[in-house]
Design an enzyme around this catalytic site. Structure first.
Site, PDB file in Angstrom:
ATOM      1  N   LYS A   9       0.821  -1.211   0.000  1.00 11.52           N
ATOM      2  CA  LYS A   9       0.000   0.000   0.000  1.00 11.52           C
ATOM      3  C   LYS A   9       0.852   1.257   0.000  1.00 11.52           C
ATOM      4  CE  LYS A   9      -4.360  -1.774   1.453  1.00 11.52           C
ATOM      5  NZ  LYS A   9      -5.547  -1.691   2.283  1.00 11.52           N
ATOM      6  N   LYS A  13      -4.361 -11.076  -5.888  1.00 13.41           N
ATOM      7  CA  LYS A  13      -5.594 -11.446  -5.197  1.00 13.41           C
ATOM      8  C   LYS A  13      -6.741 -10.535  -5.635  1.00 13.41           C
ATOM      9  CE  LYS A  13      -6.035  -8.665  -1.093  1.00 13.41           C
ATOM     10  NZ  LYS A  13      -7.181  -8.484  -0.256  1.00 13.41           N
ATOM     11  N   LYS A  53     -10.821  -5.336  -3.204  1.00 11.59           N
ATOM     12  CA  LYS A  53     -11.840  -4.296  -3.264  1.00 11.59           C
ATOM     13  C   LYS A  53     -11.306  -3.030  -3.905  1.00 11.59           C
ATOM     14  CE  LYS A  53     -13.983  -4.961   1.144  1.00 11.59           C
ATOM     15  NZ  LYS A  53     -13.712  -4.194   2.342  1.00 11.59           N
TER      16      LYS A  53
END
Ligand code: ATP
Ligand code: LTN
Length: 323
Positions: A110, A190, A193
């Site tokens: 991130k 993966k 969202k």
């Protein structure tokens, strides 16, 4: 057993979240003492729209209920409504070495792609506070959260050995299958969202959208429908989804699909997904029209959580000499 898990309010829930996390919660609620939290304070560690946040929180509560969580059996609440989470996070900050935080895979990912702020680095400490406040024994999550639960365990042990036995040392519960559903546009990543809408099947995608997304899901140039995660990640991911939604072993699905083309396998998979998600769509509509009821559940949830958390906080502060 005391069970605790959390989900962020931002982004649309996808079948990875469902198969990796939420489905386990539904199964666990009957025989355990479960607490489920909508972690809004975690969600603000990346850029977000402040005008939308409160609506997204309510929407996630609706989804929990639509997916089958029973408020008679479990506590459902919003993280920011229980102040002990941020208070304990601060206390735990003081016993967590920076090196352990810099090692976290999610932080590295991130921080690379989004703006790097202190909240992003401290994210797993807040998560540890969520878990430790309630004497949690089991944390049901997807594979990507294993490292964070391990950190929470380290923090609990360190606190106990420094200040005396206080926290239960938690353990993660990660399903063998479904723990990591992959993106349908890039099966090496993966399903997430925060990725593009095309890469994930949302729990509330329309049937047409599901058909379209599955039709264009990335596979390979082989012709047979066979599971091989390393060499053929795309078709293996689709087989995993089929297997979990139909409650059939992967080998059985392979047998069933023998001789069929990718195209017809994908058509059957799309219809299966549509059928399995249909009840969620219906129930979500029902709960969306009962906003007052949903708010009341969250209110009662935060009252119960507050009372559990407050007594743990006073024990923790006492041990740390903060009186
Ligand atoms: P993001 O990728 O943007 O961080 P997310 O999709 O991981 O979001 P979260 O709210 O952070 O969503 O995760 C909720 C739960 O779903 C967690 O337990 C997480 O481990 C699980 N989960 C997330 N993605 C997957 C996936 N692709 N397969 C299985 N489980 C998943
Ligand atoms: N980081 C988690 C969400 C989360 C969580 C928790 C999960 C926050 N606090 C406590 C389990 C227990 C994620 O899924 N991204």
């Amino acid at each position: 057993m005391r069970i605790f898990s959390g989900i962020q309010p931002t982004g649309e829930l996808h079948i990875g979240n469902y198969l990796g996390a939420v489905k386990q919660w539904i199964d666990l609620q009957n025989e355990n003492d479960c607490i489920f939290c909508i972690v809004d304070l975690h969600a603000i560690t990346v850029p977000y729209d402040q005008r939308e946040l409160a609506d997204l929180v309510l929407e996630k509560a609706v989804i929990y209920l639509a997916a089958g969580l029973d408020p008679e059996k479990v506590i459902i609440f919003v993280q920011s409504q229980v102040k002990a989470h941020t208070e304990l996070c601060w206390l735990l900050n003081t016993i967590t070495p920076l090196g352990e935080l810099y090692r976290m895979t999610q932080y590295k990912e991130k921080a690379r792609s989004k703006n790097e702020n202190a909240g992003l680095l401290n994210y797993p400490i807040l998560m540890a506070a969520d878990i430790l406040l309630y004497d949690t024994e089991i944390v049901p999550v997807g594979e990507d959260q294993r490292q964070h639960v391990e950190l929470a365990r380290n923090i609990a042990r360190r606190f106990n050995s420094t200040f005396g036995e206080t926290f239960t040392v938690p353990k993660e519960k990660i399903l063998k299958e479904g723990a990591r559903i992959m993106s349908i546009t890039d099966p090496k990543k993966k399903m997430s969202k925060s990725d593009s809408k095309e890469s994930a099947i949302s729990l509330f995608d329309s049937p047409e959208n599901i058909r379209k997304k599955i039709k264009s899901a990335v596979t390979d140039t082989y012709k047979t429908i066979k599971y091989d995660k390393e060499k053929r990640p795309g078709i293996s991911n689709l087989l995993t989804i089929y297997s979990l939604l139909s409650n059939t072993k992967i080998e059985e699905v392979e047998k069933e699909m023998k001789g069929k083309s990718y195209k017809s396998f994908k058509e059957e998979l799309a219809e299966l997904i549509i059928k399995e998600l249909e009840p969620f769509r219906k129930k979500r509509k029902e709960f969306l029209s009962r906003e007052v009821y949903v708010r009341e559940i969250l209110k009662q949830g935060s009252e119960k959580a507050n009372s559990l958390a407050a007594s743990k906080m006073s024990e923790v502060k006492g041990k740390m000499g903060i009186k």
